[in-house]
Structures are given as C-alpha cells and as structure tokens.
Design a protein around this motif. Structure first.
Motif, PDB file in Angstrom:
ATOM      1  N   VAL A   7     -26.760 -28.101 -11.687  1.00  4.07           N
ATOM      2  CA  VAL A   7     -25.971 -26.923 -11.300  1.00  4.07           C
ATOM      3  C   VAL A   7     -25.532 -27.026  -9.837  1.00  4.07           C
ATOM      4  O   VAL A   7     -24.413 -26.651  -9.493  1.00  4.07           O
ATOM      5  N   GLU A   8     -26.391 -27.572  -8.989  1.00  3.83           N
ATOM      6  CA  GLU A   8     -25.991 -27.789  -7.593  1.00  3.83           C
ATOM      7  C   GLU A   8     -24.809 -28.752  -7.518  1.00  3.83           C
ATOM      8  O   GLU A   8     -23.881 -28.548  -6.728  1.00  3.83           O
ATOM      9  N   ARG A   9     -24.819 -29.810  -8.355  1.00  4.29           N
ATOM     10  CA  ARG A   9     -23.680 -30.747  -8.416  1.00  4.29           C
ATOM     11  C   ARG A   9     -22.411 -30.030  -8.856  1.00  4.29           C
ATOM     12  O   ARG A   9     -21.322 -30.275  -8.338  1.00  4.29           O
ATOM     13  N   PHE A  10     -22.553 -29.135  -9.851  1.00  3.26           N
ATOM     14  CA  PHE A  10     -21.391 -28.377 -10.325  1.00  3.26           C
ATOM     15  C   PHE A  10     -20.778 -27.580  -9.179  1.00  3.26           C
ATOM     16  O   PHE A  10     -19.573 -27.642  -8.952  1.00  3.26           O
ATOM     17  N   TRP A  11     -21.597 -26.807  -8.461  1.00  7.12           N
ATOM     18  CA  TRP A  11     -21.047 -25.948  -7.407  1.00  7.12           C
ATOM     19  C   TRP A  11     -20.483 -26.761  -6.246  1.00  7.12           C
ATOM     20  O   TRP A  11     -19.447 -26.411  -5.675  1.00  7.12           O
ATOM     21  N   ALA A  12     -21.130 -27.862  -5.887  1.00 14.00           N
ATOM     22  CA  ALA A  12     -20.606 -28.716  -4.816  1.00 14.00           C
ATOM     23  C   ALA A  12     -19.255 -29.299  -5.227  1.00 14.00           C
ATOM     24  O   ALA A  12     -18.311 -29.317  -4.430  1.00 14.00           O
ATOM     25  N   ALA A  13     -19.150 -29.752  -6.475  1.00 12.48           N
ATOM     26  CA  ALA A  13     -17.882 -30.306  -6.955  1.00 12.48           C
ATOM     27  C   ALA A  13     -16.811 -29.229  -7.047  1.00 12.48           C
ATOM     28  O   ALA A  13     -15.641 -29.474  -6.731  1.00 12.48           O
ATOM     29  N   ASN A  14     -17.197 -28.046  -7.466  1.00 11.44           N
ATOM     30  CA  ASN A  14     -16.252 -26.933  -7.561  1.00 11.44           C
ATOM     31  C   ASN A  14     -15.704 -26.579  -6.179  1.00 11.44           C
ATOM     32  O   ASN A  14     -14.504 -26.338  -6.027  1.00 11.44           O
ATOM     33  N   ALA A  15     -16.572 -26.576  -5.186  1.00  7.76           N
ATOM     34  CA  ALA A  15     -16.155 -26.216  -3.826  1.00  7.76           C
ATOM     35  C   ALA A  15     -15.184 -27.231  -3.224  1.00  7.76           C
ATOM     36  O   ALA A  15     -14.326 -26.865  -2.423  1.00  7.76           O
ATOM     37  N   THR A 106     -23.341 -16.230 -12.022  1.00  6.93           N
ATOM     38  CA  THR A 106     -23.045 -17.048 -13.182  1.00  6.93           C
ATOM     39  C   THR A 106     -24.346 -17.418 -13.890  1.00  6.93           C
ATOM     40  O   THR A 106     -25.284 -17.897 -13.246  1.00  6.93           O
ATOM     41  N   VAL A 107     -24.373 -17.173 -15.183  1.00 11.47           N
ATOM     42  CA  VAL A 107     -25.517 -17.521 -16.022  1.00 11.47           C
ATOM     43  C   VAL A 107     -25.097 -18.731 -16.847  1.00 11.47           C
ATOM     44  O   VAL A 107     -24.202 -18.627 -17.698  1.00 11.47           O
ATOM     45  N   MET A 108     -25.713 -19.882 -16.578  1.00 15.67           N
ATOM     46  CA  MET A 108     -25.341 -21.133 -17.236  1.00 15.67           C
ATOM     47  C   MET A 108     -26.441 -21.582 -18.194  1.00 15.67           C
ATOM     48  O   MET A 108     -27.621 -21.520 -17.850  1.00 15.67           O
ATOM     49  N   THR A 109     -26.024 -22.073 -19.350  1.00 14.50           N
ATOM     50  CA  THR A 109     -26.943 -22.654 -20.316  1.00 14.50           C
ATOM     51  C   THR A 109     -26.742 -24.164 -20.296  1.00 14.50           C
ATOM     52  O   THR A 109     -25.607 -24.644 -20.336  1.00 14.50           O
ATOM     53  N   ILE A 110     -27.858 -24.906 -20.256  1.00 12.38           N
ATOM     54  CA  ILE A 110     -27.829 -26.352 -20.144  1.00 12.38           C
ATOM     55  C   ILE A 110     -28.410 -26.961 -21.420  1.00 12.38           C
ATOM     56  O   ILE A 110     -29.424 -26.495 -21.935  1.00 12.38           O
ATOM     57  N   ALA A 117     -22.548 -23.659 -21.686  1.00 11.80           N
ATOM     58  CA  ALA A 117     -22.008 -22.295 -21.730  1.00 11.80           C
ATOM     59  C   ALA A 117     -22.265 -21.626 -20.391  1.00 11.80           C
ATOM     60  O   ALA A 117     -23.222 -21.957 -19.686  1.00 11.80           O
ATOM     61  N   ALA A 118     -21.389 -20.678 -20.069  1.00 12.61           N
ATOM     62  CA  ALA A 118     -21.564 -19.906 -18.842  1.00 12.61           C
ATOM     63  C   ALA A 118     -20.936 -18.535 -19.021  1.00 12.61           C
ATOM     64  O   ALA A 118     -19.913 -18.389 -19.691  1.00 12.61           O
ATOM     65  N   ALA A 119     -21.588 -17.550 -18.435  1.00 16.89           N
ATOM     66  CA  ALA A 119     -21.035 -16.200 -18.346  1.00 16.89           C
ATOM     67  C   ALA A 119     -20.968 -15.870 -16.857  1.00 16.89           C
ATOM     68  O   ALA A 119     -21.969 -15.942 -16.154  1.00 16.89           O
ATOM     69  N   GLU A 120     -19.762 -15.543 -16.397  1.00 15.29           N
ATOM     70  CA  GLU A 120     -19.517 -15.320 -14.973  1.00 15.29           C
ATOM     71  C   GLU A 120     -19.189 -13.850 -14.743  1.00 15.29           C
ATOM     72  O   GLU A 120     -18.271 -13.315 -15.364  1.00 15.29           O
ATOM     73  N   TYR A 121     -19.950 -13.220 -13.846  1.00 14.86           N
ATOM     74  CA  TYR A 121     -19.794 -11.799 -13.539  1.00 14.86           C
ATOM     75  C   TYR A 121     -19.344 -11.662 -12.093  1.00 14.86           C
ATOM     76  O   TYR A 121     -19.919 -12.276 -11.196  1.00 14.86           O
ATOM     77  N   MET A 122     -18.301 -10.849 -11.893  1.00 15.32           N
ATOM     78  CA  MET A 122     -17.794 -10.633 -10.536  1.00 15.32           C
ATOM     79  C   MET A 122     -17.073  -9.291 -10.471  1.00 15.32           C
ATOM     80  O   MET A 122     -16.847  -8.654 -11.493  1.00 15.32           O
ATOM     81  N   ASP A 123     -16.692  -8.900  -9.279  1.00 13.74           N
ATOM     82  CA  ASP A 123     -15.937  -7.666  -9.064  1.00 13.74           C
ATOM     83  C   ASP A 123     -14.495  -7.915  -9.502  1.00 13.74           C
ATOM     84  O   ASP A 123     -13.722  -8.563  -8.797  1.00 13.74           O
ATOM     85  N   LEU A 124     -14.135  -7.411 -10.680  1.00 12.03           N
ATOM     86  CA  LEU A 124     -12.798  -7.652 -11.210  1.00 12.03           C
ATOM     87  C   LEU A 124     -11.725  -6.851 -10.474  1.00 12.03           C
ATOM     88  O   LEU A 124     -10.553  -7.242 -10.484  1.00 12.03           O
ATOM     89  N   LEU A 125     -12.100  -5.770  -9.823  1.00  7.86           N
ATOM     90  CA  LEU A 125     -11.132  -5.051  -8.994  1.00  7.86           C
ATOM     91  C   LEU A 125     -10.683  -5.943  -7.836  1.00  7.86           C
ATOM     92  O   LEU A 125      -9.498  -5.984  -7.495  1.00  7.86           O
TER      93      LEU A 125
END
Length: 139
Positions: A7-15, A106-110, A117-125
């Motif tokens: 997951v750390e690799r995912f976020w580093a790559a995403n950034a 983000t809730v990720m299933t490995i 799978a992932a469910a991402e929650y954020m301020d949609l406004l």
C-alpha cells in the motif's frame, strides 16, 4: 505477512504518477469505488482500464500539472481481513483556479500480493467545488 509495504508503494506511485508501479500493485480486475452519489466521479470503476481511463484520466485533466501533493497521514492494517485503511491528505490546484484540499480515507482489500478492491471516502462537496465535471476536464 504485512500488506503495508504494498500500500505504501501504491501511494508513493500515485503521488508521482508512476503508472507502471500502479499497474503492478493493482489487480487487473480491481474494483475501485469512490463512495457517494453527488459527483460524477463517485462510482465503482471495474478493472484497471476504467480506473486509469476514467478516474485517473479525469483527475489528471482536472489538476494543474506539478501541483498535486499527497501525504499519507495514517495507516492501519487488519491482517485477518487482508485490509489496509489509509488516511491521505491531498492538495492540488485545479485547472479552474480552485484549490483542492481534502482528507481521503481508503479501505483497500489485498489478495495474492495485489490490491483487489478499494472504497474511497472523501468530502464530495470539496470535490464538486474544485474539480470540473469529467466531461469538462477531459475536453
């Protein structure tokens, strides 16, 4: 075995926009859900093609290049459920001139060494205020 390094690799790559690493850590049939109903990006993306071709493409078109800053502010792992929960603070300048400033959980299933799978929650406004609609962003 811990899934935190994956997951750390995912976020580093995403950034950094490292698509090759993102594709390596995501299952080909990943199901990524931006939870909600009030903005066009809030839906489930089935597979890498939809994840990259719709969600990521919209975000890339929405933000001014070089302005995206992502900071992982928390991470929790449930080994029994093969789940990693992350809290990320994201800040970027929108092509509309607005500043996007959001905390995302983000809730990720490995499974089998990949994010399935992932469910991402954020301020949609905040999303609707600062990110143009996908059709506008991709024009």
């Amino acid at each position: 075995m811990s899934n935190l390094p994956l997951v750390e690799r995912f976020w580093a790559a995403n950034a950094t926009g490292d698509v090759d690493t993102l594709k390596a850590v995501l299952a080909p049939d990943v199901e990524w859900t931006v939870v909600g109903r009030t903005v066009p990006i809030a839906k489930t993306y089935h597979g890498q093609d939809e994840f990259f071709g719709e969600l990521i493409a919209t975000l890339i078109a929405s933000f001014t290049p070089g302005t995206v800053q992502m900071t992982v502010t928390g991470m929790f792992e449930d080994l029994e459920r093969s789940t990693v929960v992350t809290q990320v603070h994201e800040r970027a300048e929108s092509v509309t001139g607005a500043t996007f400033d959001n905390d995302i959980v983000t809730v990720m299933t490995i499974a089998d060494g990949r994010i399935v799978a992932a469910a991402e929650y954020m301020d949609l406004l905040e999303v609707s205020r600062s990110i143009p609609a996908p059709t506008e962003a991709l024009q």
